[in-house]
Motif scaffolding. Structure first.
Motif, PDB file in Angstrom:
ATOM      1  N   VAL A 182       0.849  -1.189   0.000  1.00  7.78           N
ATOM      2  CA  VAL A 182       0.000   0.000   0.000  1.00  7.78           C
ATOM      3  C   VAL A 182       0.889   1.245   0.000  1.00  7.78           C
ATOM      4  CG1 VAL A 182      -1.791   1.271   1.244  1.00  7.78           C
ATOM      5  CG2 VAL A 182      -1.802  -1.236   1.255  1.00  7.78           C
ATOM      6  N   PHE A 183       0.543   2.221  -0.861  1.00  2.82           N
ATOM      7  CA  PHE A 183       1.307   3.463  -0.968  1.00  2.82           C
ATOM      8  C   PHE A 183       0.341   4.651  -0.946  1.00  2.82           C
ATOM      9  CE2 PHE A 183       3.826   0.236  -3.083  1.00  2.82           C
ATOM     10  CZ  PHE A 183       5.101   0.457  -2.596  1.00  2.82           C
ATOM     11  N   PRO A 184       0.739   5.764  -0.335  1.00  3.13           N
ATOM     12  CA  PRO A 184      -0.111   6.962  -0.342  1.00  3.13           C
ATOM     13  C   PRO A 184      -0.158   7.585  -1.732  1.00  3.13           C
ATOM     14  CG  PRO A 184       2.011   7.459   0.658  1.00  3.13           C
ATOM     15  CD  PRO A 184       1.995   5.972   0.433  1.00  3.13           C
ATOM     16  N   LEU A 185      -1.270   8.251  -2.027  1.00  6.41           N
ATOM     17  CA  LEU A 185      -1.437   8.907  -3.330  1.00  6.41           C
ATOM     18  C   LEU A 185      -0.840  10.305  -3.282  1.00  6.41           C
ATOM     19  CD1 LEU A 185      -5.054   7.818  -4.321  1.00  6.41           C
ATOM     20  CD2 LEU A 185      -2.923   7.136  -5.422  1.00  6.41           C
ATOM     21  N   ASN A 186       0.464  10.393  -3.155  1.00  9.69           N
ATOM     22  CA  ASN A 186       1.142  11.689  -3.093  1.00  9.69           C
ATOM     23  C   ASN A 186       1.314  12.285  -4.492  1.00  9.69           C
ATOM     24  OD1 ASN A 186       1.474  11.478  -0.319  1.00  9.69           O
ATOM     25  ND2 ASN A 186       3.415  10.371  -0.520  1.00  9.69           N
ATOM     26  N   PRO A 187       1.355  13.610  -4.602  1.00  6.99           N
ATOM     27  CA  PRO A 187       1.640  14.238  -5.903  1.00  6.99           C
ATOM     28  C   PRO A 187       2.989  13.769  -6.452  1.00  6.99           C
ATOM     29  CG  PRO A 187       0.835  15.864  -4.330  1.00  6.99           C
ATOM     30  CD  PRO A 187       1.087  14.614  -3.545  1.00  6.99           C
ATOM     31  N   ALA A 188       3.031  13.461  -7.723  1.00 12.15           N
ATOM     32  CA  ALA A 188       4.254  12.970  -8.382  1.00 12.15           C
ATOM     33  C   ALA A 188       4.851  11.801  -7.630  1.00 12.15           C
ATOM     34  CB  ALA A 188       5.281  14.088  -8.529  1.00 12.15           C
ATOM     35  N   GLY A 189       3.978  10.965  -7.068  1.00 11.15           N
ATOM     36  CA  GLY A 189       4.451   9.891  -6.197  1.00 11.15           C
ATOM     37  C   GLY A 189       4.870   8.619  -6.891  1.00 11.15           C
ATOM     38  N   PHE A 190       4.668   8.520  -8.223  1.00  9.59           N
ATOM     39  CA  PHE A 190       4.964   7.279  -8.920  1.00  9.59           C
ATOM     40  C   PHE A 190       5.619   7.557 -10.266  1.00  9.59           C
ATOM     41  CE2 PHE A 190       1.446   6.574  -6.064  1.00  9.59           C
ATOM     42  CZ  PHE A 190       1.811   5.402  -5.420  1.00  9.59           C
ATOM     43  N   LEU A 191       6.232   6.511 -10.807  1.00  8.79           N
ATOM     44  CA  LEU A 191       6.795   6.577 -12.151  1.00  8.79           C
ATOM     45  C   LEU A 191       5.970   5.699 -13.076  1.00  8.79           C
ATOM     46  CD1 LEU A 191      10.642   6.267 -11.474  1.00  8.79           C
ATOM     47  CD2 LEU A 191       9.271   8.340 -11.725  1.00  8.79           C
ATOM     48  N   LEU A 192       5.648   6.241 -14.239  1.00  2.72           N
ATOM     49  CA  LEU A 192       4.974   5.493 -15.286  1.00  2.72           C
ATOM     50  C   LEU A 192       5.851   5.545 -16.520  1.00  2.72           C
ATOM     51  CD1 LEU A 192       2.505   3.964 -16.390  1.00  2.72           C
ATOM     52  CD2 LEU A 192       1.509   6.188 -16.988  1.00  2.72           C
ATOM     53  N   GLU A 193       6.379   4.394 -16.930  1.00  3.98           N
ATOM     54  CA  GLU A 193       7.323   4.323 -18.047  1.00  3.98           C
ATOM     55  C   GLU A 193       8.499   5.266 -17.820  1.00  3.98           C
ATOM     56  OE1 GLU A 193       5.304   4.845 -21.755  1.00  3.98           O
ATOM     57  OE2 GLU A 193       3.894   3.235 -21.375  1.00  3.98           O
ATOM     58  N   GLY A 194       8.943   5.322 -16.550  1.00  4.50           N
ATOM     59  CA  GLY A 194      10.125   6.090 -16.206  1.00  4.50           C
ATOM     60  C   GLY A 194       9.885   7.571 -15.943  1.00  4.50           C
ATOM     61  N   LYS A 195       8.654   8.063 -16.052  1.00  6.05           N
ATOM     62  CA  LYS A 195       8.370   9.483 -15.875  1.00  6.05           C
ATOM     63  C   LYS A 195       7.416   9.679 -14.695  1.00  6.05           C
ATOM     64  CE  LYS A 195       9.023  10.527 -20.777  1.00  6.05           C
ATOM     65  NZ  LYS A 195       8.417  11.082 -22.012  1.00  6.05           N
ATOM     66  N   PRO A 196       7.622  10.752 -13.882  1.00  2.03           N
ATOM     67  CA  PRO A 196       6.781  10.968 -12.715  1.00  2.03           C
ATOM     68  C   PRO A 196       5.339  11.301 -13.092  1.00  2.03           C
ATOM     69  CG  PRO A 196       8.262  12.832 -13.056  1.00  2.03           C
ATOM     70  CD  PRO A 196       8.700  11.766 -14.002  1.00  2.03           C
ATOM     71  N   VAL A 197       4.403  10.733 -12.338  1.00  2.00           N
ATOM     72  CA  VAL A 197       2.980  11.001 -12.533  1.00  2.00           C
ATOM     73  C   VAL A 197       2.301  11.086 -11.167  1.00  2.00           C
ATOM     74  CG1 VAL A 197       2.868   9.829 -14.771  1.00  2.00           C
ATOM     75  CG2 VAL A 197       2.388   8.547 -12.676  1.00  2.00           C
ATOM     76  N   THR A 198       1.152  11.710 -11.157  1.00  2.00           N
ATOM     77  CA  THR A 198       0.304  11.734  -9.972  1.00  2.00           C
ATOM     78  C   THR A 198      -0.886  10.812 -10.223  1.00  2.00           C
ATOM     79  OG1 THR A 198       0.921  14.007  -9.421  1.00  2.00           O
ATOM     80  CG2 THR A 198      -1.141  13.162  -8.488  1.00  2.00           C
ATOM     81  N   LEU A 199      -1.029   9.793  -9.396  1.00  2.00           N
ATOM     82  CA  LEU A 199      -2.167   8.891  -9.546  1.00  2.00           C
ATOM     83  C   LEU A 199      -3.394   9.509  -8.903  1.00  2.00           C
ATOM     84  CD1 LEU A 199      -0.752   5.297  -8.851  1.00  2.00           C
ATOM     85  CD2 LEU A 199      -1.145   6.437 -11.042  1.00  2.00           C
ATOM     86  N   VAL A 200      -4.514   9.422  -9.593  1.00  2.00           N
ATOM     87  CA  VAL A 200      -5.782   9.927  -9.073  1.00  2.00           C
ATOM     88  C   VAL A 200      -6.823   8.830  -9.233  1.00  2.00           C
ATOM     89  CG1 VAL A 200      -5.235  12.326  -9.603  1.00  2.00           C
ATOM     90  CG2 VAL A 200      -6.398  10.931 -11.318  1.00  2.00           C
ATOM     91  N   PRO A 201      -7.855   8.846  -8.389  1.00  2.00           N
ATOM     92  CA  PRO A 201      -8.910   7.823  -8.522  1.00  2.00           C
ATOM     93  C   PRO A 201      -9.552   7.883  -9.900  1.00  2.00           C
ATOM     94  CG  PRO A 201      -9.093   8.962  -6.423  1.00  2.00           C
ATOM     95  CD  PRO A 201      -8.080   9.731  -7.230  1.00  2.00           C
ATOM     96  N   ALA A 202      -9.817   6.725 -10.457  1.00  2.00           N
ATOM     97  CA  ALA A 202     -10.488   6.679 -11.752  1.00  2.00           C
ATOM     98  C   ALA A 202     -11.912   7.193 -11.605  1.00  2.00           C
ATOM     99  CB  ALA A 202     -10.479   5.242 -12.276  1.00  2.00           C
ATOM    100  N   LYS A 203     -12.421   7.886 -12.638  1.00  2.00           N
ATOM    101  CA  LYS A 203     -13.762   8.461 -12.579  1.00  2.00           C
ATOM    102  C   LYS A 203     -14.822   7.383 -12.469  1.00  2.00           C
ATOM    103  CE  LYS A 203     -12.639  12.723 -15.059  1.00  2.00           C
ATOM    104  NZ  LYS A 203     -12.922  13.565 -16.246  1.00  2.00           N
ATOM    105  N   THR A 204     -14.594   6.304 -13.156  1.00  7.08           N
ATOM    106  CA  THR A 204     -15.499   5.162 -13.047  1.00  7.08           C
ATOM    107  C   THR A 204     -14.697   3.994 -12.542  1.00  7.08           C
ATOM    108  OG1 THR A 204     -15.075   4.517 -15.345  1.00  7.08           O
ATOM    109  CG2 THR A 204     -16.958   5.970 -14.933  1.00  7.08           C
ATOM    110  N   ALA A 205     -15.329   3.141 -11.839  1.00  5.15           N
ATOM    111  CA  ALA A 205     -14.647   1.977 -11.266  1.00  5.15           C
ATOM    112  C   ALA A 205     -14.943   0.752 -12.113  1.00  5.15           C
ATOM    113  CB  ALA A 205     -15.102   1.750  -9.825  1.00  5.15           C
ATOM    114  N   PRO A 206     -14.073   0.486 -13.086  1.00  5.20           N
ATOM    115  CA  PRO A 206     -14.305  -0.685 -13.918  1.00  5.20           C
ATOM    116  C   PRO A 206     -14.168  -1.961 -13.104  1.00  5.20           C
ATOM    117  CG  PRO A 206     -12.119   0.196 -14.306  1.00  5.20           C
ATOM    118  CD  PRO A 206     -12.811   1.165 -13.408  1.00  5.20           C
ATOM    119  N   LYS A 207     -14.771  -2.991 -13.589  1.00  4.42           N
ATOM    120  CA  LYS A 207     -14.666  -4.274 -12.911  1.00  4.42           C
ATOM    121  C   LYS A 207     -13.221  -4.735 -12.883  1.00  4.42           C
ATOM    122  CE  LYS A 207     -19.298  -5.900 -14.203  1.00  4.42           C
ATOM    123  NZ  LYS A 207     -20.055  -6.974 -14.895  1.00  4.42           N
TER     124      LYS A 207
END
Length: 271
Positions: free
Chosen positions: A59-84
């Motif tokens: 488990v990780f906190p949703l911090n700003p610029a808290g993750f890397l996606l394909e080597g680049k920093p991103v901010t994860l946010v909750p998806a607008k819809t919750a797909p199955k």
């Protein structure tokens, strides 16, 4: 030139916008602080749950610029819809398959195998795991050159080598070469079979046992002659096509490859 940490992107005169990415199940991201790489499982209580290739959750906190996606920093946010949540699928290596996988940027660490056939078999069974972890497999073209190649590569923290060796048994030429390697950033594993072909279960390729080839005869040529498989390249096509998953391989090879993947993708080696 001074290097910049991931925190730098949020401060200073060169401040730039960090993209927000919906944390949809199956999205593969990396926590830069720990090097942990996994697929999004769900969002709960302001945290994101990630699952690695072994099926373990962190488990990780949703911090700003808290993750890397394909080597680049991103901010994860909750998806607008919750797909199955997608149904779990199992990869050829037996690990949980990450849906919608985008290969991670390759690590500096590498896995070396003795030849082209070894690399193709490892890719066939563990290819999904290797892309999740960002690990590249390269042919070594024989264990005789191992010591010199390690020196050329230049190992160190975050630059590890895992080496898979054929016929690694007591008293063999291979064992003597391996015993001479002393480097904490190099892990050498192996299997007892003369060639990677022999690590495929005989029943998988429709034979009762691999033929015994006399000394002085090139092993692959001897096998193809004994079984009527034509040239070695034709024999290899037959062997590789017969392998569908780790279940088609002998246990010593499975254990050897799994140890190498864990070694070169250990988050601690990039801290």
């Amino acid at each position: 030139m001074r290097s910049h940490s991931y925190d730098d992107v949020l401060s200073g005169p060169r401040k730039r916008k960090i993209p927000e990415v919906p944390a949809e199940p199956g999205l593969v991201v990396e926590d830069p602080a720990s090097g942990y790489c996994g697929a999004v499982v769900k969002i709960e209580y302001g945290n994101v749950v990630l699952e690695d290739r072994h099926g373990k959750h962190r488990v990780f906190p949703l911090n700003p610029a808290g993750f890397l996606l394909e080597g680049k920093p991103v901010t994860l946010v909750p998806a607008k819809t919750a797909p199955k949540t997608p149904a779990r699928r199992i990869s050829a290596s037996g690990s949980v398959q990450v849906q919608g996988l985008k290969a991670r940027v390759a690590r500096d660490s590498r896995i070396w195998v003795e030849g082209k056939h070894d690399a193709e078999l490892v890719e066939r069974v563990w290819g999904h795991d290797l892309r999740v972890e960002g690990v590249v497999v390269e042919p070594l073209d024989g264990v005789d050159v191992l010591s010199g190649r390690i020196d050329e590569f230049g190992t160190g923290p975050g630059r590890r080598l895992g080496v898979l060796v054929d016929h690694l048994v007591a008293g063999s030429k291979e064992s003597r070469i391996v015993d001479a390697i002393r480097d904490e950033n190099v892990l050498i594993t192996g299997h007892p079979y003369i060639d990677i072909w022999e690590a495929v279960k005989p029943s998988v390729v429709g034979i009762r046992a691999w033929p015994k080839i006399p000394r002085g005869t090139e092993w692959k040529e001897g096998v193809c002659d004994a079984l009527g498989w034509g040239e070695p390249w034709e024999g290899w096509q037959r062997v590789l096509a017969a392998v569908g998953s780790y279940r088609d391989l002998e246990t010593p090879l499975i254990g050897a490859v799994e140890r190498l993947i864990d070694f070169v993708s250990d988050p601690g080696e990039e801290s």
